[in-house]
Design an enzyme around this catalytic site. Sequence first.
Site, PDB file in Angstrom:
ATOM      1  CG  HIS A 293      -2.023  -1.085   1.090  1.00  0.00           C
ATOM      2  ND1 HIS A 293      -2.783  -1.494   2.159  1.00  0.00           N
ATOM      3  CD2 HIS A 293      -2.451  -1.818   0.028  1.00  0.00           C
ATOM      4  CE1 HIS A 293      -3.628  -2.452   1.759  1.00  0.00           C
ATOM      5  NE2 HIS A 293      -3.436  -2.668   0.479  1.00  0.00           N
TER       6      HIS A 293
ATOM      7  N   GLY B 294      -2.022  -9.016  12.750  1.00  0.00           N
ATOM      8  CA  GLY B 294      -2.553  -7.662  12.946  1.00  0.00           C
ATOM      9  C   GLY B 294      -3.316  -7.117  11.767  1.00  0.00           C
TER      10      GLY B 294
HETATM   11  C1  BJW Z   1      -3.711  -6.288  16.564  1.00  0.00           C
HETATM   12  C2  BJW Z   1      -3.151  -5.542  17.552  1.00  0.00           C
HETATM   13  C3  BJW Z   1      -1.959  -6.017  18.074  1.00  0.00           C
HETATM   14  C4  BJW Z   1      -4.894  -4.524  17.007  1.00  0.00           C
HETATM   15  N1  BJW Z   1      -1.437  -7.138  17.611  1.00  0.00           N
HETATM   16  N2  BJW Z   1      -3.180  -7.415  16.123  1.00  0.00           N
HETATM   17  C5  BJW Z   1     -13.304  -7.494  -3.683  1.00  0.00           C
HETATM   18  C6  BJW Z   1     -14.450  -7.530  -2.924  1.00  0.00           C
HETATM   19  C7  BJW Z   1     -14.915  -6.371  -2.288  1.00  0.00           C
HETATM   20  C8  BJW Z   1     -14.252  -5.158  -2.417  1.00  0.00           C
HETATM   21  C9  BJW Z   1     -13.109  -5.139  -3.180  1.00  0.00           C
HETATM   22  C10 BJW Z   1     -12.644  -6.275  -3.794  1.00  0.00           C
HETATM   23  N3  BJW Z   1     -11.500  -5.943  -4.467  1.00  0.00           N
HETATM   24  C11 BJW Z   1     -11.250  -4.658  -4.258  1.00  0.00           C
HETATM   25  C12 BJW Z   1     -12.214  -4.136  -3.490  1.00  0.00           C
HETATM   26  C13 BJW Z   1     -12.292  -2.732  -3.042  1.00  0.00           C
HETATM   27  C14 BJW Z   1     -11.348  -2.404  -1.900  1.00  0.00           C
HETATM   28  C15 BJW Z   1     -11.694  -3.244  -0.667  1.00  0.00           C
HETATM   29  O1  BJW Z   1     -11.060  -4.231  -0.348  1.00  0.00           O
HETATM   30  N4  BJW Z   1     -12.682  -2.808   0.083  1.00  0.00           N
HETATM   31  C16 BJW Z   1     -13.052  -3.491   1.338  1.00  0.00           C
HETATM   32  C17 BJW Z   1     -13.332  -2.441   2.391  1.00  0.00           C
HETATM   33  C18 BJW Z   1     -14.200  -4.422   1.071  1.00  0.00           C
HETATM   34  N5  BJW Z   1      -9.950  -2.582  -2.299  1.00  0.00           N
HETATM   35  C19 BJW Z   1      -9.343  -1.690  -3.029  1.00  0.00           C
HETATM   36  O2  BJW Z   1      -9.904  -0.688  -3.435  1.00  0.00           O
HETATM   37  C20 BJW Z   1      -7.887  -1.948  -3.389  1.00  0.00           C
HETATM   38  N6  BJW Z   1      -7.675  -1.768  -4.774  1.00  0.00           N
HETATM   39  C21 BJW Z   1      -7.989  -2.713  -5.669  1.00  0.00           C
HETATM   40  O3  BJW Z   1      -8.357  -3.818  -5.350  1.00  0.00           O
HETATM   41  O4  BJW Z   1      -7.848  -2.285  -6.980  1.00  0.00           O
HETATM   42  C22 BJW Z   1      -8.535  -3.019  -7.989  1.00  0.00           C
HETATM   43  C23 BJW Z   1     -10.001  -2.646  -7.877  1.00  0.00           C
HETATM   44  C24 BJW Z   1     -10.363  -1.330  -7.739  1.00  0.00           C
HETATM   45  C25 BJW Z   1     -11.719  -0.990  -7.629  1.00  0.00           C
HETATM   46  C26 BJW Z   1     -12.680  -1.988  -7.594  1.00  0.00           C
HETATM   47  C27 BJW Z   1     -12.291  -3.324  -7.720  1.00  0.00           C
HETATM   48  C28 BJW Z   1     -10.941  -3.658  -7.875  1.00  0.00           C
HETATM   49  C29 BJW Z   1      -6.992  -0.916  -2.688  1.00  0.00           C
HETATM   50  C30 BJW Z   1      -6.981  -1.071  -1.218  1.00  0.00           C
HETATM   51  C31 BJW Z   1      -6.088   0.038  -0.618  1.00  0.00           C
HETATM   52  C32 BJW Z   1      -6.169   0.069   0.895  1.00  0.00           C
HETATM   53  N7  BJW Z   1      -5.526   1.256   1.362  1.00  0.00           N
HETATM   54  C33 BJW Z   1      -5.489   1.499   2.791  1.00  0.00           C
HETATM   55  C34 BJW Z   1      -4.974   2.946   3.019  1.00  0.00           C
HETATM   56  C35 BJW Z   1      -3.460   3.013   2.834  1.00  0.00           C
HETATM   57  C36 BJW Z   1      -2.940   4.382   3.107  1.00  0.00           C
HETATM   58  C37 BJW Z   1      -3.162   4.842   4.526  1.00  0.00           C
HETATM   59  O5  BJW Z   1      -2.757   4.171   5.492  1.00  0.00           O
HETATM   60  O6  BJW Z   1      -3.726   5.910   4.666  1.00  0.00           O
HETATM   61  O7  BJW Z   1      -4.661   0.545   3.436  1.00  0.00           O
HETATM   62  S1  BJW Z   1      -7.084   1.262   3.574  1.00  0.00           S
HETATM   63  C38 BJW Z   1      -6.464   0.501   5.028  1.00  0.00           C
HETATM   64  O8  BJW Z   1      -6.866  -0.880   5.090  1.00  0.00           O
HETATM   65  C39 BJW Z   1      -4.943   0.496   4.885  1.00  0.00           C
HETATM   66  C40 BJW Z   1      -4.594  -0.825   5.450  1.00  0.00           C
HETATM   67  O9  BJW Z   1      -3.305  -1.226   4.959  1.00  0.00           O
HETATM   68  C41 BJW Z   1      -5.701  -1.702   4.962  1.00  0.00           C
HETATM   69  C42 BJW Z   1      -5.867  -2.971   5.706  1.00  0.00           C
HETATM   70  O10 BJW Z   1      -6.262  -2.760   7.011  1.00  0.00           O
HETATM   71  P1  BJW Z   1      -5.633  -3.617   8.175  1.00  0.00           P
HETATM   72  O11 BJW Z   1      -4.171  -3.549   8.093  1.00  0.00           O
HETATM   73  O12 BJW Z   1      -6.240  -4.962   8.173  1.00  0.00           O
HETATM   74  O13 BJW Z   1      -6.054  -2.762   9.448  1.00  0.00           O
HETATM   75  P2  BJW Z   1      -7.408  -2.705  10.276  1.00  0.00           P
HETATM   76  O14 BJW Z   1      -7.382  -1.422  11.022  1.00  0.00           O
HETATM   77  O15 BJW Z   1      -8.595  -3.021   9.459  1.00  0.00           O
HETATM   78  O16 BJW Z   1      -7.277  -3.948  11.285  1.00  0.00           O
HETATM   79  C43 BJW Z   1      -6.281  -3.981  12.284  1.00  0.00           C
HETATM   80  C44 BJW Z   1      -6.335  -5.346  12.933  1.00  0.00           C
HETATM   81  O17 BJW Z   1      -5.288  -5.433  13.894  1.00  0.00           O
HETATM   82  C45 BJW Z   1      -7.659  -5.627  13.696  1.00  0.00           C
HETATM   83  O18 BJW Z   1      -8.148  -6.913  13.321  1.00  0.00           O
HETATM   84  C46 BJW Z   1      -7.224  -5.614  15.168  1.00  0.00           C
HETATM   85  O19 BJW Z   1      -7.984  -6.520  15.972  1.00  0.00           O
HETATM   86  C47 BJW Z   1      -5.801  -6.048  15.080  1.00  0.00           C
HETATM   87  N8  BJW Z   1      -4.924  -5.607  16.153  1.00  0.00           N
HETATM   88  N9  BJW Z   1      -4.007  -4.419  17.771  1.00  0.00           N
HETATM   89  C48 BJW Z   1      -2.122  -7.816  16.614  1.00  0.00           C
HETATM   90  N10 BJW Z   1      -1.362  -5.328  19.075  1.00  0.00           N
END
Ligand code: BJW
Length: 241
Positions: A122, A184
């Site tokens: 990302h 995480g």
């Molecule tokens: C602990 C802890 C501790 C706490 N120890 N654990 C297929 C189906 C449906 C939707 C889509 C799909 N394909 C694509 C999509 C759309 C979209 C998507 O997935 N949407 C979902 C919401 C459904 N994806 C995209 O748009 C992606 N692009 C793409 O696929 O392009 C092709 C396409 C485009 C358009 C349509 C279709 C296809 C791009 C995704 C980009 C994500 N960007 C971000 C922002 C980055 C910049 C920034 O930081 O500002 O990335 S969003 C955000 O989410 C960030 C993260 O990297 C990412 C993942 O989140 P993560 O890391 O899982 O964090 P959290 O906060 O959700 O969870 C934290 C976890 O830690 C929790 O579970 C806690 O319990 C745990 N935790 N403390 C261990 N101490």
Amino acid sequence: MANEPLDTDLMEHLRGARRPVVLTGAGMSAESGVPTFREAQSGLWARFDPVELATPEAFERHPQRVLDWYAWRREQVAKARPHAGHQALARWEAACAALVIVTQNVDGLHQRAGSRNVVELHGRIDRDRCHHCGERAETPARVCAQCGGPLRPDVVWFGEMLPEPALRRALGAVSEADLVLSVGTSTLVQPAASLPAEALAAGVPVVEINPEPTSLKGRTLYRLRGKAAEWLPRLVAIACD
Ligand code: BJW
């Protein structure tokens, strides 16, 4: 809890792993002081939803709001330090050169802990690129030297494509992995969320470290409830000692 007895099969998978892949998400950085993505809305930002700020449309409509949010988050990243979990992964790589970290995090904490083989899906929050032509900015500025387009953080927003080389490397590493750790991450955001799911579908053991339940499921899934900085040093000690 990180002191509970470990399954003996899991201990064997850790000891025998030659091509492990570790997928990390925002929870990996939480104990370093970087709020998880969905918590990045305290104080001044409490009334904004991070999912709505991290889009090209938000930047096009309210560029200053989005830039201010990133300035606030950059300050938190600059203050953060890698924790014992980051250091354990760097140690694992030093002892087992084929380890690949695939991170969704944009904070560079794995590299600051000494990990070298890191795939950033990302982007990076500490760099800028042009919103129009993609050129990376070498010096702080508001517009791009090449085309005059607005500069923005070099991260991947919702609806944008992931960098192709990074996604290709991640898919390749997972297809060759003999053990996958998912640490995480809520495994909600695609395409990163499909990586541990694909490993499970191929019968590869997957270890999930998370204090909260996620939707990941599979016959070869080992769920470890708890925090990254507590579990990872213990798992790496088993893998490497
Ligand atoms: C602990 C802890 C501790 C706490 N120890 N654990 C297929 C189906 C449906 C939707 C889509 C799909 N394909 C694509 C999509 C759309 C979209 C998507 O997935 N949407 C979902 C919401 C459904 N994806 C995209 O748009 C992606 N692009 C793409 O696929 O392009 C092709 C396409 C485009 C358009 C349509 C279709 C296809 C791009 C995704 C980009 C994500 N960007 C971000 C922002 C980055 C910049 C920034 O930081 O500002 O990335 S969003 C955000 O989410 C960030 C993260 O990297 C990412 C993942 O989140 P993560 O890391 O899982 O964090 P959290 O906060 O959700 O969870 C934290 C976890 O830690 C929790 O579970 C806690 O319990 C745990 N935790 N403390 C261990 N101490």
